[in-house]
Scaffold this motif. Structure first.
Motif, PDB file in Angstrom:
ATOM      1  N   PRO A  23     -10.504  94.605 -69.419  1.00 10.99           N
ATOM      2  CA  PRO A  23     -11.278  94.205 -68.239  1.00 10.99           C
ATOM      3  C   PRO A  23     -11.324  92.683 -68.073  1.00 10.99           C
ATOM      4  N   ARG A  24     -11.358  92.235 -66.822  1.00 15.49           N
ATOM      5  CA  ARG A  24     -11.422  90.804 -66.522  1.00 15.49           C
ATOM      6  C   ARG A  24     -12.610  90.128 -67.202  1.00 15.49           C
ATOM      7  N   GLU A  25     -13.746  90.826 -67.279  1.00 17.17           N
ATOM      8  CA  GLU A  25     -14.905  90.190 -67.918  1.00 17.17           C
ATOM      9  C   GLU A  25     -14.656  89.938 -69.399  1.00 17.17           C
ATOM     10  N   HIS A  26     -13.855  90.788 -70.049  1.00 14.88           N
ATOM     11  CA  HIS A  26     -13.489  90.551 -71.447  1.00 14.88           C
ATOM     12  C   HIS A  26     -12.503  89.396 -71.544  1.00 14.88           C
ATOM     13  N   LEU A  27     -11.510  89.369 -70.649  1.00 16.19           N
ATOM     14  CA  LEU A  27     -10.574  88.240 -70.657  1.00 16.19           C
ATOM     15  C   LEU A  27     -11.304  86.929 -70.394  1.00 16.19           C
ATOM     16  N   THR A  28     -12.255  86.946 -69.479  1.00 13.52           N
ATOM     17  CA  THR A  28     -13.037  85.748 -69.186  1.00 13.52           C
ATOM     18  C   THR A  28     -13.821  85.299 -70.415  1.00 13.52           C
ATOM     19  N   ALA A  69       5.175  91.854 -78.723  1.00 18.26           N
ATOM     20  CA  ALA A  69       4.012  92.374 -77.996  1.00 18.26           C
ATOM     21  C   ALA A  69       4.373  93.012 -76.662  1.00 18.26           C
ATOM     22  N   GLU A  70       5.421  93.803 -76.662  1.00 13.38           N
ATOM     23  CA  GLU A  70       5.920  94.392 -75.412  1.00 13.38           C
ATOM     24  C   GLU A  70       4.962  95.382 -74.769  1.00 13.38           C
ATOM     25  N   THR A  71       4.042  95.931 -75.539  1.00 17.21           N
ATOM     26  CA  THR A  71       3.149  96.944 -74.982  1.00 17.21           C
ATOM     27  C   THR A  71       1.742  96.415 -74.717  1.00 17.21           C
ATOM     28  N   ALA A  72       1.495  95.146 -74.980  1.00 23.77           N
ATOM     29  CA  ALA A  72       0.154  94.584 -74.753  1.00 23.77           C
ATOM     30  C   ALA A  72      -0.164  94.573 -73.259  1.00 23.77           C
ATOM     31  N   PRO A  73      -1.363  95.024 -72.874  1.00 22.93           N
ATOM     32  CA  PRO A  73      -1.723  95.050 -71.463  1.00 22.93           C
ATOM     33  C   PRO A  73      -2.147  93.689 -70.906  1.00 22.93           C
TER      34      PRO A  73
END
Length: 175
Positions: A23-28, A69-73
């Motif tokens: 989720p964007r809030e986690h990336l933030t 890391a080809e499968t990292a979202p």
């Protein structure tokens, strides 16, 4: 989990990731943890780009050879600028290293895994430069690190660490 437990639990994860979006809030929150890191003479030489768009991720993966890391979202790309702090000293490496460590801890605290890919990105084939062009990074910045972010699909294992007594002492070397 206490902060000390979190530090001990963090591992470099090079396995597959589940397709679960971050989720964007986690990336933030992860980006903010990086930006909250100390910076030599407060020059704030580190900048960050989170990538969660599948098309952009695919373009970044195309230039990673050998692949990682080809499968990292999601990816976090770490940028630096070489700014002199004082007496011809630049603390860019220390600045982005502190930011990366903060982000790695935040990633684990939020239930994800990652790995610090730097040598692979800055090696003689200059994968970081290719990634920077894809992301529209200005010339005065260097893309120095890639952090994949995602839920581990495989068990998270760490290397065997040397005993405390082999690497840490009190009041003198080897004490």
């Amino acid at each position: 989990m206490t902060m000390l437990d979190l530090i001990s639990a963090r591992r470099s994860y090079r396995g597959r990731y589940l397709p679960t979006p971050v989720p964007r809030e986690h990336l933030t929150a992860i980006l903010q943890a990086g930006l909250d890191a100390p910076s030599g003479c407060n020059k704030q030489t580190t900048s960050l780009i989170a990538v969660d768009d599948p098309e952009i991720l695919a373009k970044l993966r195309e230039v990673c050879d050998p692949p990682v890391a080809e499968t990292a979202p999601a990816y976090i790309c770490v940028l630096t600028r070489r700014i002199i702090a004082y007496r011809d000293r630049c603390f860019a490496v220390q600045d982005y290293s502190a930011a990366i460590q903060n982000m790695l801890l935040a990633i684990v605290a939020l239930g994800y895994q990652s790995c610090w890919y730097e040598g692979h990105i800055t090696d003689v084939d200059r994968i970081g430069d290719k990634m920077a062009r894809i992301l529209g990074v200005p010339e005065e910045y260097e893309l120095v690190c890639l952090l994949p972010v995602g839920v581990a699909a495989d068990p998270v294992k760490g290397p065997k660490k040397k005993a405390f007594e082999e690497r840490a002492w009190f009041n003198g070397f080897g004490g």
